[in-house]
Structures are given as structure tokens and as C-alpha cells.
Design an enzyme around this catalytic site. Structure first.
Site, PDB file in Angstrom:
ATOM      1  N   ASP A  50      -1.299 -24.764  77.071  1.00 20.64           N
ATOM      2  CA  ASP A  50      -2.391 -24.658  76.096  1.00 20.64           C
ATOM      3  C   ASP A  50      -3.475 -25.685  76.393  1.00 20.64           C
ATOM      4  O   ASP A  50      -4.673 -25.391  76.315  1.00 20.64           O
ATOM      5  CB  ASP A  50      -1.862 -24.895  74.673  1.00 20.64           C
ATOM      6  CG  ASP A  50      -0.806 -23.896  74.258  1.00 20.64           C
ATOM      7  OD1 ASP A  50      -0.830 -22.762  74.778  1.00 20.64           O
ATOM      8  OD2 ASP A  50       0.047 -24.244  73.425  1.00 20.64           O
ATOM      9  N   ASN A  68       2.106 -19.973  85.409  1.00 23.95           N
ATOM     10  CA  ASN A  68       2.908 -21.030  86.001  1.00 23.95           C
ATOM     11  C   ASN A  68       3.750 -20.418  87.112  1.00 23.95           C
ATOM     12  O   ASN A  68       3.670 -19.207  87.391  1.00 23.95           O
ATOM     13  CB  ASN A  68       3.762 -21.754  84.952  1.00 23.95           C
ATOM     14  CG  ASN A  68       4.715 -20.821  84.222  1.00 23.95           C
ATOM     15  OD1 ASN A  68       5.198 -19.831  84.771  1.00 23.95           O
ATOM     16  ND2 ASN A  68       4.998 -21.123  82.958  1.00 23.95           N
ATOM     17  N   GLU A  94       6.036 -17.507  86.051  1.00 23.19           N
ATOM     18  CA  GLU A  94       5.279 -16.301  85.719  1.00 23.19           C
ATOM     19  C   GLU A  94       4.755 -15.601  86.966  1.00 23.19           C
ATOM     20  O   GLU A  94       4.697 -14.367  87.025  1.00 23.19           O
ATOM     21  CB  GLU A  94       4.135 -16.662  84.767  1.00 23.19           C
ATOM     22  CG  GLU A  94       4.629 -17.035  83.367  1.00 23.19           C
ATOM     23  CD  GLU A  94       3.625 -17.817  82.535  1.00 23.19           C
ATOM     24  OE1 GLU A  94       3.866 -17.977  81.318  1.00 23.19           O
ATOM     25  OE2 GLU A  94       2.615 -18.289  83.102  1.00 23.19           O
TER      26      GLU A  94
END
Length: 470
Positions: free
Chosen positions: A267, A197, A200
């Protein structure tokens, strides 16, 4: 739709497995002991979290999965094991002396008030733990089509383990997709896709930058050069997603969606991406599917998976304005009714369209201004007609209906009858075909009028199927 058939795809997911616990209730007063709200708990829910949630998404999208990771010998693992069995998730989890990672969230009136984590601050798993996990990887790798590393930085995805897993996967010609965490990305070298993301990506680059295309691309290419990944897929919140590799750049806008909870969205994205790539769908369509799935799941509360029906419907609705979700239909109906449009509703399976169907719908449209078709989903048709039906899947049937200029909207319903759908729509005219008596028509109490239209003699889907069989 064939594109969404993942039934023959198996995914190996290795990563940090967790149990998510939700305490939900009402907030009615402030505690006299401290300036904090008191939540009167009304519901307790346990969900599969972390890498397990990736698997839960895979199963709910119709795929098969194997989950590998660490758990503790404790009550939380017993609960988690029960959930995994219930969800039909194959798992080979190594029991360790460390506790099962558990996240407990307290919600009052849909607002998260506090999260309590049960885990060791530093999860030092033993050499034996990792050796058992490696053996499970080697025993499972030939059973799967693609590999996912779900790294939540809880100790499973050590540098040695990730390098071993990627090496084994590449030796078997299996692609590896990584949901990364932290700033030690050398362990992911050789991955086919890495899906950070925005935060990150900033963390691994060691610099701050705006969420703009040029900044994302510049930083992404630097990361690709440093770590030798084939593809970088950056998830950018309201800006959508960006695919970056050394040959091409592709920016995909976000799906407009009200956000209730972003937990578990990553996820869902990586599960959908893995299934799509393993299915042979090209990168762009795979990313589009993953983006659609992520847009759906942020509209849910808690770590819950997206379903195959939801992603099919949402993906298809983007390209056909007549096929509409119930939520969006109700918004449109509010405006249409305020403008005194006469709303007509009818429903059916409409499996193989014939002259009788067309005559029936034309007459129904003549009773008002807007004709809404409630269409039985595939599962609903099976309940009514048996396992051999429908002949055409729900999206093919919907596309045919949407092609007629006398049909304004098509909305699916999953139940055996459209009772709840009629209640929500509250049409001016409810139309049924055949020899129904008005008092026997489901949902009649929610319509201002009920009309029964005769079928055309000699025409039915059942008779058509019989003739086709000879």
C-alpha cells in the site's frame, strides 16, 4: 523540498476497504485448555486497512485522496468511518448487506500469534452495489490526477468494474496504477503501471523461478506482452524492485532495513508511486521514492502509513552521510565513545546562516572531537518563530550545515526543545550560545559539561530578514 510537495495532487483509490484491529499484550504462560499461549491484552488499536491504507499513506505524504469501495452496515464500518474522518480521507463508500471486511491480529511481545478474518467467503455484491460504485467513479474522476486500483480480491475489483474504471480514466487522460491480486489480470488491461510482488508474478505466469534478474525480466516481458501494460514494477523483497517495460529494464536494490512487519508495505509503495508520477517526477525517481517508502514502513509494526518527514529524511540521508537518523547516530556514538572521542552537541534553527553561526560552531567544535548539530525541523521552527518561518526548509538548512568541515553530524528533532535528543546523545559537552545561565539550559543533566559561547554582536537571522525587507 519541492520534490516532495504533493499538496496539489489528488488520487482516486478504488478497492477493497478494510478495518485492521490489533490486540497487543504480554505472553506469560501457556493455556491449560490447549497448547497455545495466553495473551494478556494491554492495548487495542484500530487502523485503516486495505485500499484505505493506500489513502492513509497518500494523506500522510501531503496529498489528497478519494476512497471508493464497499462496506457493511455494521459497527466495524462505524469505527472505520470515524478513522477515515479523523485522517481527513474523502470517501464515498457504498453500504451493502455484506459485512465490513475486518482483520483482527493478536500480538504477544511483538510477535503475531493469530489473525482472525471477518468477511464473507464469497462476497457476491449486487448489481445495484456496483452501479452505485460506478456512479461514484464518474462523479469523482474529474477531481483527481491519477487513479489507483487496490485489489485485495475481496469482491470490489470485479472484471467489469476494473474495465469500466480504466476506460473512464483513459477517456479523461488519467493514468491508472494497479496493485494486483489473483490470476485474472485481463481486467487490468490498459493500466499504466502494475505492481506485483514476486509471488503474484509467479502466480500469473503459472511457473516457478528464482528471484534473479534474468528470470524476473523474462517473465515480466511475457506478462507485458500478454496484458498490454505499459510498465511492470516487480517488488522483490530483499532484492529490491525491477521496472520492466518494452523499452527499458531498471533494477533498484533494496534499502537495507530491519523488517518487523510487511503488512501494508505494498500500500505504501503504490501510494508513493502514484503521488510521484502524478507530480511529474520521472519513473526512475518515482520508483526510488517508492522503494524508500517501502523500506521505512516494513520497520514499523502493523498497517501504519509512512509520513512525509520520514520519506524526506530517509531519501536525503541516502545521499548525505552527515545527515543521520537518531537510531543510526546512536550506533555510531557507541563506537566513537568507546574510542574516547569527545562528543560535543549543540542545537538551533540555523535558518539563514551568517557569520555569527559560523563563529559559534567553530568554537563549539574546538571543545571536542565530534560536533553534532541538533536541527529544529520545519514544524519545530514554526512553533518557536511563527508561521512565516523557516525561510529555508529543514533539508536545505541541513545541507548547508553538512557542507562545513567542522560539522560531523546533523540530526533533526521535531519537538520545541531538544530535551529528548540530548538525553539520547548524552554528550560530553553541551553547548549553548548567548547569555544563558547554565541552570536554565535544557538537557544539561545529561551532559558531562555545559559551555556557553557568546554570540557575535550584530548578527542574527531576525536582523537579516528585517534588512532584506528594507
Amino acid at each position: 523540498m519541492e520534490m516532495f510537495d504533493f499538496s496539489k495532487i489528488s488520487v482516486l483509490v478504488v478497492g477493497d476497504v478494510m478495518l485492521d484491529v490489533y490486540y497487543k499484550g504480554a505472553v506469560e504462560r501457556i493455556s491449560p485448555e490447549a497448547p497455545v499461549p495466553i495473551v494478556r491484552v494491554e492495548n487495542v488499536k484500530h487502523n485503516i486497512g486495505g485500499a484505505g491504507n493506500v489513502c492513509n499513506n497518500i494523506v500522510n505524504l501531503g496529498g489528497n485522496t478519494y476512497l471508493l469501495g464497499f462496506v457493511g452496515d455494521d459497527d466495524n464500518y462505524k469505527k472505520l468511518s470515524s478513522l477515515l474522518t479523523e485522517s481527513k480521507i474523502n470517501n464515498f463508500l457504498v453500504e451493502t448487506i455484506r459485512p465490513t471486511v475486518t482483520k483482527m491480529r493478536v500480538l504477544g511481545e511483538h510477535q503475531q500469534i493469530v489473525r482472525v478474518d471477518f468477511e464473507d467467503k464469497i462476497a457476491n455484491y449486487s448489481t445495484k452495489d456496483y452501479e452505485l460504485l460506478k456512479k461514484n467513479i464518474e462523479d469523482t474522476i474529474d477531481k483527481v490526477d491519477i487513479v489507483v486500483i487496490s485489489d485485495y480480491k475481496k469482491g470490489v475489483c470485479s472484471s467489469e468494474l476494473c474495465k469500466h474504471l480504466i476506460s473512464v480514466a483513459k477517456s479523461k487522460d488519467k493514468k491508472v496504477i494497479v496493485d494486483p491480486k489473483g490470476t485474472s489480470w485481463n481486467k487490468y488491461i490498459g493500466a499504466y503501471f502494475v505492481t506485483p510482488n514476486l509471488k503474484e508474478l509467479k502466480d500469473i505466469s503459472g511457473k516457478e523461478f528464482f528471484n534473479e534478474n534474468d528470470s524476473i525480466v523474462k517473465t515480466g516481458l511475457e506478462v507485458l506482452d500478454k496484458f498490454d501494460f505499459e510498465n511492470l514494477l516487480v517488488t522483490r523483497s530483499e532484492k529490491g524492485m525491477s521496472l520492466i517495460n518494452k523499452k527499458e529494464i531498471y533494477h533498484l536494490p533494496a534499502n537495507a532495513k530491519e523488517v518487523y512487519d510487511v503488512s501494508g508495505a505494498g500500500d505504501t509503495v503504490i501510494a508513493t508511486l502514484a503521488l510521484s508520477i502524478a507530480r511529474g517526477i520521472d519513473k526512475y525517481e518515482s520508483i526510488k521514492l517508492a522503494n524508500t517508502a517501502g523500506g521505512i514502513v516494513v520497520g514499523k509494526l502493523g498497517t501504519v502509513p509512512v509520513t512525509k518527514t520520514e520519506i524526506e529524511e530517509s531519501f536525503y540521508i541516502q545521499d548525505n552521510h552527515k545527515l543521520i537518523s537518531l537510531d543510526k547516530l546512536l550506533i555510531k556514538l557507541k563506537d566513537l565513545k568507546e574510542k574516547n572521542n569527545r562528543i560535543v552537541f549543540t542545537n538551533g534553527c540555523f535558518d539563514i546562516i551568517h557569520k555569527g553561526h559560523i563563529s559559534y560552531m567553530v568554537k563549539a567544535k574546538q571543545l571536542g572531537d565530534i560536533l553534532i548539530i541538533g536541527l529544529n525541523s520545519d514544524s519545530s521552527v514554526k512553533i518557536l518563530k511563527g508561521e512565516s518561518r523557516p525561510i529555508n526548509n529543514q533539508f536545505d538548512r541541513a545541507e548547508i550545515l553538512a557542507a562545513f568541515n567542522f560539522v560531523d553530524y546533523v540530526v533533526f528533532f521535531e519537538e520545541e526543545t531538544p530535551y529528548n535528543l540530548i538525553k539520547a546523545v548524552a554528550p560530553d559537552v553541551l553547548v549553548k550560545g548567548g547569555d544563558y545561565k547554565v541552570e536554565d539550559i535544557v538537557g544539561r543533566e545529561f551532559a558531562k559539561e555545559v559551555a556557553v559561547i557568546d554570540f557575535v554582536d550584530g548578527y542574527s537571522t531576525t536582523n537579516t530578514i528585517k534588512r532584506m525587507k528594507g
